[in-house]
Design a protein around this motif. Structure first.
Motif, short mmCIF file in Angstrom:
data_model
loop_
_atom_site.label_atom_id
_atom_site.label_comp_id
_atom_site.label_asym_id
_atom_site.label_seq_id
_atom_site.Cartn_x
_atom_site.Cartn_y
_atom_site.Cartn_z
N ALA A 1 -7.90 -3.01 0.64
CA ALA A 1 -6.71 -2.41 0.01
C ALA A 1 -6.98 -2.14 -1.47
O ALA A 1 -6.57 -1.10 -2.01
CB ALA A 1 -5.51 -3.34 0.17
N LYS B 1 0.83 -1.21 0.00
CA LYS B 1 0.00 0.00 0.00
C LYS B 1 0.87 1.26 0.00
O LYS B 1 0.58 2.23 -0.72
CB LYS B 1 -0.93 -0.02 1.21
CG LYS B 1 -2.01 -1.10 1.13
CD LYS B 1 -2.71 -1.31 2.45
CE LYS B 1 -3.40 -0.08 2.96
NZ LYS B 1 -4.13 -0.32 4.22
N LEU C 1 -6.89 1.61 -3.08
CA LEU C 1 -5.87 1.95 -4.08
C LEU C 1 -6.41 1.99 -5.50
O LEU C 1 -5.69 2.39 -6.43
CB LEU C 1 -4.71 0.95 -3.99
CG LEU C 1 -4.01 0.89 -2.62
CD1 LEU C 1 -3.01 -0.26 -2.59
CD2 LEU C 1 -3.31 2.21 -2.30
N THR D 1 1.19 -3.53 -8.21
CA THR D 1 0.44 -3.52 -6.95
C THR D 1 -0.65 -4.59 -6.97
O THR D 1 -0.85 -5.32 -6.00
CB THR D 1 -0.19 -2.14 -6.71
OG1 THR D 1 0.84 -1.16 -6.60
CG2 THR D 1 -1.02 -2.14 -5.43
#
Length: 346
Positions: free
Chosen positions: A334, A296, A338, A308
């Motif tokens: 997450a 993150k 993101l 990612t």
């Protein structure tokens, strides 16, 4: 009213050791006493001093040595016909298994330890083993199954005035409330645990309570500086007692606090430090959680979104393999935060 905290895992000739004794000192004293017991053929004493050796190795993050030590303690206890000592050895082995992320083994060993503790008439090891089962379920995210057991153990600990177990149970229940979003209740319980631990001179329990308070202060109050101050105070105890695992979790939490405050480069550095510490002690749960924080942080610092996404997908597999039932939820949060797509391949 609670008395001073004590360490029932330090037995036989080692009962003079304190709950706050440096683990390096515990290991040295335990190793010396174990050698003396083996030379004199005192199997019961070898089992009990071996338990202290196993626990010192475990808390220092020395997994292989801890694994050998608890098994040797169990063999010595079995040869001596000491059912309670066998239970303590199994408790140590089950606790190590949980630390390593081997949850099915932890359930089996801790369950056997509780049975032998009851059979051997040692209510303390029985209580510790039931507490270990409760903590294993809590860490896995199975709150419904273990919340009642936590409450039962808290009531029993309060009744007996056992500070160390009262603190443990309060912290476990507080963590469940925190994970469910009941921050005020969690804070009050962590605060009570900290007060009891301080009064009982339980530095380990106090350090974990401060870590819990820091988390709530960071999430609920958005007060990163106070949270960091609490973590610094807890770190002093961790270092004084050589608590490797607790120190690594402290560093990971410091990363969480910094990340929530938007200080992504500093958070990255702390997650990298915690990751190295967890890898050194072969603790997969802490390693995976540190990787998640690091992923993150790197994303916030401009890492390619495809990288990612791949990292989060791999982490989802790792977390589910470990047996953390809330792994998918953690990764999904997450992902949403993101703005990346994660495809979990089973």
């Amino acid at each position: 009213m609670y008395g001073k905290a004590f360490a029932p895992e330090y037995q036989g000739a080692l009962t003079a050791l304190s709950v706050n004794s440096s683990l390096v000192d515990v290991l040295a004293a335990g190793t010396e006493q174990l050698a003396a017991a083996e030379r004199s053929g005192q199997r019961g004493e070898a089992a009990r001093s071996g338990l202290a050796v196993a626990e010192a190795h475990r808390r220092l993050g020395q997994v292989r040595e801890a694994d050998r030590a608890w098994k040797a303690s169990y063999r010595a206890a079995r040869a001596a016909g000491d059912t309670a000592a066998m239970a303590w050895a199994l408790w140590s082995g089950g606790t190590l298994a949980r630390q390593r992320g081997a949850f099915p083994l932890a359930w089996r060993l801790l369950g056997l330890a509780a049975e032998l503790g009851e059979r051997g008439g040692d209510i303390v090891v029985r209580g510790y083993s039931l507490a270990g089962l409760a903590e294993t379920g809590r860490i896995q995210g199975d709150y419904e199954a273990v919340a009642r057991l936590h409450e039962q153990l808290l009531a029993e600990a309060r009744k007996r005035g056992e500070a160390r177990h009262t603190v443990w149970a309060l912290e476990g229940i507080a963590q469940i409330h925190r994970n469910r979003g009941s921050y005020d209740t969690a804070y009050a319980m962590f605060e009570e645990a900290a007060v009891i631990a301080a009064g009982a001179d339980d530095r380990r329990g106090h350090a974990w309570a401060l870590r819990g308070l820091a988390d709530i202060v960071s999430v609920r109050d958005r007060d990163p500086e106070r949270a960091l101050g609490l973590l610094s105070e807890a770190e002093e105890s961790c270092r004084a007692m050589n608590l490797s695992s607790a120190l690594a979790y402290n560093h990971k939490m410091r990363g969480n606090v910094l990340y929530r405050d938007g200080r992504y480069a500093e958070a990255r550095d702390l997650y990298e430090q915690a990751l190295a510490e967890f890898r050194a002690m072969s603790e997969p749960r802490g390693e995976a959680l540190s990787r998640l924080g690091l992923a993150k942080s790197l994303a916030r610092l401009g890492r390619d979104s495809a990288e990612t996404a791949a990292e989060l997908a791999d982490l989802a597999r790792v977390l589910e393999h470990i047996g953390l039932r809330h792994a998918r939820e953690m990764v999904a949060r997450a992902q949403d935060e993101l703005g990346v797509t994660v495809e979990v391949v089973r």
